[in-house]
Design an enzyme around this catalytic site. Structure first.
Site, short mmCIF file in Angstrom:
data_model
loop_
_atom_site.label_atom_id
_atom_site.label_comp_id
_atom_site.label_asym_id
_atom_site.label_seq_id
_atom_site.Cartn_x
_atom_site.Cartn_y
_atom_site.Cartn_z
N LYS A 287 42.97 -27.38 20.48
CA LYS A 287 42.96 -26.32 19.47
C LYS A 287 42.06 -26.71 18.31
CE LYS A 287 47.72 -24.60 20.07
NZ LYS A 287 47.37 -23.21 20.41
N ARG A 361 53.85 -21.52 29.44
CA ARG A 361 54.23 -20.84 30.68
C ARG A 361 54.45 -21.84 31.82
NH1 ARG A 361 48.98 -17.16 30.32
NH2 ARG A 361 49.34 -17.69 28.15
N1 BES Z 1 51.80 -22.27 21.29
C1 BES Z 1 50.70 -21.43 21.54
C2 BES Z 1 50.89 -20.01 21.07
C3 BES Z 1 51.05 -19.79 19.59
C4 BES Z 1 49.98 -19.37 18.83
C5 BES Z 1 52.28 -19.91 19.00
C6 BES Z 1 50.15 -19.13 17.49
C7 BES Z 1 52.44 -19.66 17.64
C8 BES Z 1 51.37 -19.26 16.89
C9 BES Z 1 50.43 -21.38 23.04
O1 BES Z 1 50.75 -22.52 23.77
C10 BES Z 1 48.96 -21.16 23.21
O2 BES Z 1 48.21 -21.99 22.79
N2 BES Z 1 48.60 -20.04 23.82
C11 BES Z 1 47.24 -19.70 24.03
C12 BES Z 1 47.13 -19.08 25.39
C13 BES Z 1 45.71 -18.86 25.84
C14 BES Z 1 45.02 -20.17 26.10
C15 BES Z 1 45.74 -18.02 27.10
C16 BES Z 1 46.82 -18.72 22.96
O3 BES Z 1 47.60 -17.85 22.59
O4 BES Z 1 45.70 -18.84 22.46
ZN ZN Z 2 49.18 -23.97 23.78
#
Ligand code: BES
Ligand code: ZN
Ligand code: ZN
Length: 508
Positions: A287, A361
């Protein structure tokens, strides 16, 4: 948290620093209010006349009583239009009262339980017995502070320190109801605080092991069972997805298994599954660094699951509930899974991991498969799963997606009453197709042009639930952190605990 006291004094002779009266908007002053107004030389009627106070939702009016009546101050808090008073409005109004007294070094506060029955009864959206409970809940929830990591002299002086006595003031006929409601609210709020604490702890403290230890402690204190599956057991079950996510971290993963048996032995349980990523760096698909610290809250679904079991057990709900929390840390390292890797899940289905940041997931997949051993009457999972959900619904509601319209409706209704709102999103065949992989059974992200990130995440989860089992997925990414509500101080909300308790109460 000190217990709330129940008192039945007459308003004008009630000994308190501040007596709070909740006022619906159009309501005419009753005899009691007129009497107080008279003793205060018309201060209340004058405020109404000048429109300094009209009873609008969360509007306040503070009046020092200067010895004219026993309460040292009267605080009026508006409830909005009288036909639209809900439990949520009461919760917010009560928390608003507590915010006011924070500014006014008050050591005792009494909340007068409003009589919202009578001729308006049929229009009310709240049952009379829930009024006291909502007031107590709002007040207690607003008192939350997380200051464990501040040195003693840096801790803020807050109402937790100065407020010595919090009371509900009611008439004698409602005393017993008020007492019961206050006790119930106390137990629920305690459970919400368990969740908020877990979420607030940083990732270096709230590791999967810490989550597991906390769950054990909560289980012991509330007499339900809790076992922890470690790496070895996970390997035995073939939980390749959960293990895959954790393999980049030196922190060992844990699958927390909690069982509360409040119902008949053979009754099928409700299984709650909560995402327990104790820190989400994104893994190799790392990230951006801005705000990454917030990702310590990626176990909010797991925290809510532990909180819900605590509440169900402490309230002795007559129902069987199982809580599962797949806990892991998502880290990049030489051992971490890489984009393109293929994992074999407990279900036997293989997963092409095209983005290691879509890890929630993966851990949920194995926990959902594991849930089938309980032959559940319903499976509900909670997860801070997608940033897309924050885009779609902001911080005002969680998303609910599932395979059973009744379950979804029940959850939405519980969300309305608890103030933890849900909004239903669809899940169509096209979404399910979007997570089919070319070289494995599934892929953990869909092509960018598909969009609907919250829904395709749910479509992925659906592949791990038996079609005949009612299942609902709650994406709480937008509501788990930093809500701006009177009873949620900035930070962890504990979203889900109250919603789930409401749902469990309703079906039990
Ligand atoms: N934990 C994150 C989602 C999240 C984002 C929670 C902001 C709380 C606030 C999750 O694991 C994630 O990173 N999801 C990705 C999925 C994508 C790679 C398909 C996302 O939402 O960017
Ligand atoms: Zn994530
Ligand atoms: Zn995550």
């Amino acid at each position: 948290m000190k217990p709330i006291k129940i008192k039945t004094d007459a308003f004008i002779s009630h000994n308190t620093d501040c007596l709070t009266l909740f006022r619906p908007e159009e309501e005419k002053p009753d005899a009691t209010l007129k009497e107080i107004d008279q003793k205060l030389n018309g201060a209340i009627s004058s405020a109404y006349k000048n429109k300094r106070f009209e009873g609008k939702a969360n509007q306040t009016l503070w009046l020092d009583t200067l010895g004219n009546i026993k309460p040292k101050a009267i605080l009026l808090v508006g409830l909005g239009p009288d036909k639209e008073v809900t439990a949520e409005k009461l919760r917010q109004a009560s928390a608003t009262a507590l915010k006011q007294i924070e500014k006014n070094k008050t050591t005792s506060l009494s909340l007068a339980v409003p009589d919202l029955t009578g001729d308006k009864k049929n229009n009310l959206k709240i049952e009379p017995e829930h009024i006291a409970c909502a007031l107590a809940e709002g007040a207690l929830l607003s008192l939350y502070r997380f200051e464990e990591y501040k040195s003693k002299d840096k801790k803020s002086k807050n109402q937790n320190d100065s407020l010595e006595e919090l009371s509900l003031l009611t008439d004698a006929s409602n005393q017993a109801i008020a007492r019961k409601s206050a006790q119930k609210a106390h137990k629920i709020v305690d459970a919400v605080f368990t969740a908020r604490d877990l979420i607030s702890h940083p990732g270096n403290r709230a590791t999967p092991t810490f989550l597991a230890q906390t769950a054990k402690k909560v289980a012991r204190a509330n007499q339900f069972t809790c076992k922890i599956l470690g790496r070895k057991e996970m390997e035995k079950f073939g939980m390749g997805a959960l293990l895959g996510v954790s393999q980049g971290s030196t922190e060992p993963p844990a699958l927390i298994v909690m069982e509360y048996k409040g119902g008949p032995k053979k009754q099928a349980p409700v299984v709650i599954v909560g995402k327990g990523i104790t820190f989400d760096t994104g893994g190799i698909s790392i990230k951006p660094s801005a705000n990454m610290g917030e990702m310590k809250m990626d176990m909010s679904g797991g925290a809510a699951t532990i909180g819900a079991l605590q509440a169900a057990a402490s309230l002795k709900l007559p129902i069987n509930v199982v809580g599962l929390v797949p806990a892991a840390e998502n880290m990049p390292s030489g051992n971490a899974i890489k984009p393109g890797d293929i994992l074999k899940s407990m279900s036997g289905k293989t997963i092409e991991v095209l983005n290691t940041d879509a890890e929630g997931r993966l851990v949920l997949a194995d926990a959902l498969t594991y849930s089938a051993r309980y032959k559940p009457r319903a499976v509900i999972d909670l997860a801070t799963l997608t940033g897309a959900c924050v885009v779609a619904l902001g911080h005002q509601a969680g998303a609910v997606i599932g395979n059973n319209a009744d379950l979804i409706q029940q959850l939405i209704a519980s969300g309305e009453t608890s103030g933890e709102r849900l909004w239903n999103l669809p899940l169509w065949e096209e979404h399910e197709k979007a997570v089919k992989s070319d070289i494995a059974d599934l892929k953990n992200i869909s092509a960018p042009n598909v969009g609907a990130g919250t829904i395709t995440a749910a479509a992925f989860l659906k592949a791990f639930v038996d079609d005949k089992t009612p299942w609902a997925h709650l994406d709480i990414a937008g509501v788990a952190w930093e809500l701006d509500k009177p009873y949620i101080p900035k930070g962890a909300s504990g979203f889900g605990v109250r919603l789930l308790i409401h749902y469990l109460e309703n079906i039990s």
